[in-house]
Design an enzyme around this catalytic site. Structure first.
Site, short mmCIF file in Angstrom:
data_model
loop_
_atom_site.label_atom_id
_atom_site.label_comp_id
_atom_site.label_asym_id
_atom_site.label_seq_id
_atom_site.Cartn_x
_atom_site.Cartn_y
_atom_site.Cartn_z
N TRP A 290 0.82 -1.21 0.00
CA TRP A 290 0.00 0.00 0.00
C TRP A 290 0.85 1.26 0.00
O TRP A 290 0.51 2.26 -0.63
CB TRP A 290 -0.91 -0.01 1.24
N ASN A 291 1.96 1.26 0.71
CA ASN A 291 2.80 2.45 0.82
C ASN A 291 3.68 2.57 -0.42
O ASN A 291 4.72 1.92 -0.53
CB ASN A 291 3.67 2.36 2.09
N ASP A 292 3.25 3.42 -1.34
CA ASP A 292 3.95 3.55 -2.62
C ASP A 292 5.38 4.06 -2.47
O ASP A 292 6.18 3.96 -3.40
CB ASP A 292 3.19 4.52 -3.53
N ALA A 293 5.71 4.61 -1.33
CA ALA A 293 7.06 5.14 -1.12
C ALA A 293 8.08 4.04 -0.84
O ALA A 293 9.28 4.31 -0.83
CB ALA A 293 7.06 6.13 0.04
N GLN B 241 8.88 1.08 -2.47
CA GLN B 241 9.24 0.11 -3.50
C GLN B 241 10.71 -0.25 -3.35
O GLN B 241 11.55 0.62 -3.18
CB GLN B 241 8.95 0.70 -4.87
#
Length: 488
Positions: A132-135, A137
């Site tokens: 969920w946390n796109d930061a 990756q």
């Protein structure tokens, strides 16, 4: 449409409103975007003219959301026939050339993806391109196969168990059996591998030499992050923790993650090195200290509120809801700067001038010396989630076609609250009497007579009251109805 976003906010808004037909249409539009390999793209274009514009990959959690939304729809609508509707998979040259199967055929393809992606020797979901946390990756491609997000594991359990429950609800019990087995195996591995020293880790890194390294955990010496909010709150929501473990993690959140403006994703920001990547891509390169980089993402804060409602902590739930609503915000969040009061705000951003000062002065978020700006205003699925939480958790009215669950979570200060609404097609005034617990109805009376109900399961407190819609219809008058709900 963001696949993850549209199957949360709009879905939860429609569920809260009891609008089943629009939700069925939304699900149809999402399922025809599924790739033949079983996964969905991270996002897709709504208008047919732009159908070819879409990414080639997606984060590891994306495959779960359409399946979970379908399960929630089945439970609310009783529409088992939807499983037999034939829909195409995505084909770049149009639906006429696409492979077609039933909606449940689409689900089976997604379940194959879920099983393929387990970390070897476990039932735990591999991280893939992120969660969920796109930061967050991963920088190293190897981590995609060997890193596990504890939050994605909670989502796997939620999806499997909700789908199994929904299939039994619509008379497809045989299909639920393998889902039950995988959900139980996932629960067992969650308990065995993701709770080192009794505290849930944000991530587990399964090295090829057999070592398991825990990140976003007090033992973490790699990222510098000590605690992660998302897996803790979703583990509570989905009852992956014992009551004792849930109480422990609620205390950890209060002590380590709860700031003046709400629940924060980590106890400190990921280290910024001038944009040099080491572990997580955007978290280590973004110069902007806001949204998930600034750590108070309202969407996640709302899930914290949901976890508190699940536990029956009415005061914490009510305060969390007030911190997500911009009206009167400065009464509950000292230091909040002026913001648009009629618009959902996607984050609360501490007003640090840059990433370096945010890193050095982050304790000011907790001790009250930094002001907070409102983040993006028209974005994300949080507004729909907020609506459903207020309607179904605060007021406690969860409508399905064949039943209503009455399960308000109210602080003592709202004793005597009254709500004008509609149940089973009739107008009803709902009056609340709040006792010491503030959650789990002890009695229901409709127009002065006791209303029979079954008790919903809840591992942490007395559960909600399940009332059959047919019973309500029999007892409701054309007007002047009063439902009295007594909480402990």
């Amino acid at each position: 449409w963001g696949t993850r976003d549209v199957t949360q906010g709009p879905v939860e808004l429609l569920l809260g409103l009891g609008m089943h037909e629009p939700m069925r249409d939304l699900l149809r539009r999402v399922f025809i975007q599924q790739n033949p390999d079983g996964d969905w793209p991270q996002w897709f274009m709504f208008f047919p003219r732009d159908r070819g514009i879409r990414p080639d990959d997606s984060h590891g959690d994306i495959v779960y959301w359409p399946v979970l939304a379908l399960a929630q729809y089945l439970l609310a609508s009783d529409d088992g026939a939807f499983l037999d509707v034939e829909l195409p998979f995505f084909h770049p040259d149009g639906d006429d050339k696409a492979e077609k199967t039933t909606v449940y055929g689409h689900v089976e393809r997604a379940l194959q993806v879920i099983e393929r992606r387990h970390i070897a020797g476990t039932s735990l979901a591999a991280y893939g391109h992120g969660d969920w946390n796109d930061a967050l990756q991963p920088v190293d491609p190897v981590m995609r196969e060997r890193l596990c997000s504890s939050w994605t594991v909670t989502l796997q359990v939620q999806t499997l168990e909700t789908l199994a429950k929904a299939l039994r609800h619509v008379g497809r019990s045989q299909l639920a059996l393998p889902l039950d087995a995988l959900a139980q195996a996932t629960r067992a591995d969650f308990q065995r591998l993701l709770l080192p020293d009794g505290t849930l880790a944000g991530f587990a890194w399964f090295h090829e030499d057999g070592r398991v390294e825990y990140l976003a955990h007090p033992s973490d010496r790699t990222t510098g992050l000590g605690y992660s909010l998302l897996p803790m709150i979703h583990a509570i929501i989905n009852e992956l923790l014992t009551p004792e473990h849930a109480a422990h993690h609620a205390a950890v959140i209060r002590e380590q993650l709860l700031a003046r403006d709400g629940a924060r994703l980590f106890d400190k920001p990921p280290v910024y090195r001038g944009g040099v990547q080491k572990i997580f891509q955007r978290a280590e390169t973004s110069t902007f200290f806001g949204r998930e980089i600034g750590l108070m993402y309202t969407h996640a804060h709302l899930r914290f509120a949901e976890a508190m409602a699940r536990r029956g902590d009415a005061e914490a739930f009510w305060l969390a809801i007030r911190k997500a609503v911009p009206i009167g915000l400065r009464d509950v969040v000292s230091g909040a700067r002026l913001r648009q009061s009629n618009c959902y705000t996607s984050s609360s951003d501490p007003a640090f001038p840059d990433r370096y000062e945010a890193q050095e002065r982050y304790r000011e978020v907790y001790d009250g010396t930094i002001p907070f700006e409102g983040g993006w205003r028209v974005y994300s699925s949080g507004a729909g989630i907020a609506f459903r939480l207020i309607h179904e958790r605060l007021f406690g009215l969860r409508r399905a076609r064949s039943f209503v669950v009455i399960d308000p979570v109210l602080p003592r200060g709202l004793d005597g609250l009254a709500l004008e609404t509609e149940l089973a097609g009739r107008p009803v005034r709902v009056e609340y009497a709040v006792g010491a617990r503030g959650a789990g109805p002890s009695s229901l009376t409709l127009n002065g007579a006791d209303l029979p109900f079954a008790r919903e399961a809840n591992a942490y407190r007395s559960g909600g009251a399940i009332v059959a819609t047919d019973v309500l219809r029999e007892r409701l008058a054309a007007s002047g109805n009063v439902l009295r709900v007594v909480l402990g």
